[in-house]
Write an enzyme that holds these catalytic residues in place. Structure first.
Site, PDB file in Angstrom:
ATOM      1  N   CYS A 129     -16.979 -68.276  13.414  1.00  0.00           N
ATOM      2  CA  CYS A 129     -16.533 -66.818  12.926  1.00  0.00           C
ATOM      3  C   CYS A 129     -15.754 -66.962  11.590  1.00  0.00           C
ATOM      4  O   CYS A 129     -15.857 -65.955  10.813  1.00  0.00           O
ATOM      5  CB  CYS A 129     -15.827 -66.233  14.020  1.00  0.00           C
ATOM      6  SG  CYS A 129     -14.519 -66.979  14.995  1.00  0.00           S
ATOM      7  N   HIS A 259     -10.729 -61.588  11.871  1.00  0.00           N
ATOM      8  CA  HIS A 259     -10.306 -62.727  11.213  1.00  0.00           C
ATOM      9  C   HIS A 259     -10.308 -62.023   9.689  1.00  0.00           C
ATOM     10  O   HIS A 259     -10.948 -61.450   8.954  1.00  0.00           O
ATOM     11  CB  HIS A 259     -11.296 -63.625  11.251  1.00  0.00           C
ATOM     12  CG  HIS A 259     -11.380 -64.558  12.411  1.00  0.00           C
ATOM     13  ND1 HIS A 259     -10.501 -64.120  13.320  1.00  0.00           N
ATOM     14  CD2 HIS A 259     -11.869 -65.624  12.819  1.00  0.00           C
ATOM     15  CE1 HIS A 259     -10.498 -65.066  14.460  1.00  0.00           C
ATOM     16  NE2 HIS A 259     -11.479 -65.924  14.190  1.00  0.00           N
TER      17      HIS A 259
HETATM   18  C1  2RA Z   1     -11.447 -69.170  16.596  1.00  0.00           C
HETATM   19  N1  2RA Z   1     -13.088 -69.632  15.137  1.00  0.00           N
HETATM   20  O1  2RA Z   1     -11.338 -68.109  15.687  1.00  0.00           O
HETATM   21  C2  2RA Z   1     -12.480 -69.621  16.556  1.00  0.00           C
HETATM   22  C3  2RA Z   1     -13.650 -69.220  17.578  1.00  0.00           C
HETATM   23  N2  2RA Z   1     -14.994 -69.507  17.420  1.00  0.00           N
HETATM   24  O2  2RA Z   1     -10.729 -69.724  17.560  1.00  0.00           O
END
Ligand code: 2RA
Length: 355
Positions: A129, A259
Site C-alpha cells: 500500500c 497513507h
Molecule cells: C503497512 N504497508 O502499512 C503495510 C501494510 N501492507 O504496514
C-alpha cells in the site's frame, strides 16, 4: 456466464472494505464466495445486499472459481495461492509473497495494465500500500518526463497493520486522553500506555498515540526496514525502471486510515510545476488539491474513504531543476489494497469474458 469470484481473507480490515467495494462497483461477478480461516467459517457477511456465509479455506472452495482475491498473511498466500491457481483460478494476491517473482506481474491498472496478460503461474500481485499510494501520480509524470530518482518519506496509517493496528491506536488514544500534561516529559506517553494497556501485544514497536514511529515491517540488512525495501523494489518493477534510484524512510503516524508520502522525484527532463500539475489533473485516478494560500492540500482525515490519489504541495525543488517535491495521500485500504485488487480482478474478468 459471469465469472465466479472468491474473496480469501474476507473478514480482515481489507476484506471488509473489499465487500463494500464489490457492492458498489459495476457488478461483473456471478457467484461471490467468501473464504476465511476456520475460526470465521459459518459467519454471515453482507455483499451486494445479500448475506453470504463464510467458508473455511480448503482446496475445494476454489472449484469452479475463475478469480480468487487473497488478502491474508504472506505464509498463507504462499501455501494457498498456488492451490487456487492449480484449481484453475487466476489469483490476485495482496501479500508480499509473490510480488518480486519474475513470473508474477505486479500491477497498478493506471500504470501497467497489460502486465496482467503475462502470468505463467496464474498469479498476479497487488503492490504494497505504501508503494501503491504514489504509483498512479508518479506513473503519469514518468510518462512525460522520465523518472530517474525517488526520495520519499512515508506517513503511514495504523490500519496498514490491519484491524489489530486500528484497535491498538484507539486503545492508546483512550489511554492518553484526559491528561493534558502528557507529551511534555520523556517517556510519559510510553508509561501512560503501559499502565493502561499492560502487556497487550502491539503491532507497533513504540507508542503510536501522541507520537510518530520511524518503523514499518521487519528488520533487513544494514538497518533498512522491509517496508522501505519494498518501496524501492516495487516502484522499479511497476514503473519498469530497473535502475531507478530510490531511497525511502517509512514512518507510522497516529492516523487510522490513509497513507501519505512526501515525494522528492527527479526526472530526465527539466520539469515545471504548471506542466506537472496539468499532467496530474489529466491522470484519471489523481485529484490535485493544491492551494496552500487557502489552506487547501490533501490530509488523511479529509481523503479517507475516497478512491483517488490526492496530490498537493507541488513545488519545484529550489536547488534541483529536474526535481519536484509533492505530497500524496491515498486510502491505504482502498486504492492501497482492496480497490486496486478489485480493479485487477475486473481486468481479468473482462479478459476471461473476451471483452
Ligand atoms: C503497512 N504497508 O502499512 C503495510 C501494510 N501492507 O504496514
Amino acid at each position: 456466464r459471469k465469472p465466479v469470484l472468491a474473496v480469501v481473507g474476507a473478514t480482515g480490515a481489507v476484506g471488509t472494505v473489499m465487500l463494500g467495494i464489490l457492492s458498489t462497483r459495476e457488478d461483473v461477478w456471478g457467484e461471490i464466495r467468501l473464504v476465511a480461516s476456520a475460526r470465521s467459517a459459518g459467519k454471515k457477511l453482507r455483499v451486494r445486499g445479500e448475506d453470504v456465509e463464510v467458508q473455511a479455506l480448503a482446496p475445494e472452495v476454489f472449484d469452479g472459481v475463475d478469480v480468487a482475491m487473497f488478502d491474508v498473511p504472506d505464509e498463507v498466500s504462499l501455501e494457498w495461492g498456488p492451490v487456487a491457481a492449480a484449481r484453475g483460478a487466476v489469483v490476485v494476491d495482496n501479500s508480499g509473497a509473490f510480488r518480486m517473482d519474475p513470473d508474477v506481474p505486479l500491477v497498478v491498472p493506471e500504470v501497467n495494465p497489460s502486465a496482467i496478460r503475462n502470468r505463467p503461474r496464474g498469479i498476479i500481485s497487488n503492490p504494497n500500500c505504501t508503494t501503491l499510494t504514489m504509483m498512479d501520480a508518479l506513473g503519469a509524470l514518468h510518462r512525460q518526463w522520465g523518472l530517474t530518482e525517488l526520495v520519499v518519506a512515508s506517513y503511514q496509517a495504523a490500519s496498514g497493520a490491519g484491524q489489530p493496528g486500528i484497535d491498538r491506536l484507539h486503545a492508546e488514544l483512550e489511554a492518553v486522553s484526559g491528561d493534558a500534561t502528557l507529551g511534555t516529559r520523556p517517556g510519559d506517553v510510553r508509561t501512560a500506555v503501559a499502565e493502561r494497556l499492560g502487556d497487550e501485544p502491539s503491532p507497533f514497536p513504540a507508542p503510536l498515540a501522541l507520537n510518530v514511529v520511524p518503523w514499518a515491517g521487519s528488520l533487513k540488512d544494514d538497518g533498512w526496514s522491509s517496508e522501505e525495501l519494498k518501496v524501492r523494489a516495487e516502484s522499479r518493477k511497476i514503473l519498469g525502471i530497473p535502475d531507478l534510484k530510490v531511497s525511502a524512510t517509512c514512518v507510522r503516524v497516529p492516523v487510522v486510515t490513509t497513507h501519505s508520502l512526501a515525494v522528492h522525484a527527479t526526472f530526465q527532463k527539466p520539469i515545471k510545476v504548471e506542466a506537472a500539475r496539468q499532467a496530474l489533473v489529466e491522470a484519471p485516478s489523481v485529484v490535485v488539491l493544491d492551494d496552500p494560500a487557502n489552506g487547501d492540500f490533501p490530509t488523511p482525515a479529509d481523503v479517507v474513504g475516497s478512491d483517488p490519489t490526492w496530490v498537493g504541495r507541488i513545488r519545484q525543488a529550489l536547488d534541483f531543476p529536474h526535481t519536484l517535491d509533492l505530497f500524496v495521500c491515498g486510502d491505504n485500504l482502498r486504492k492501497g489494497a482492496a480497490l486496486n485488487t478489485a480493479q485487477i480482478a475486473e481486468l481479468v474478468a473482462a479478459e476471461l469474458s473476451g471483452r
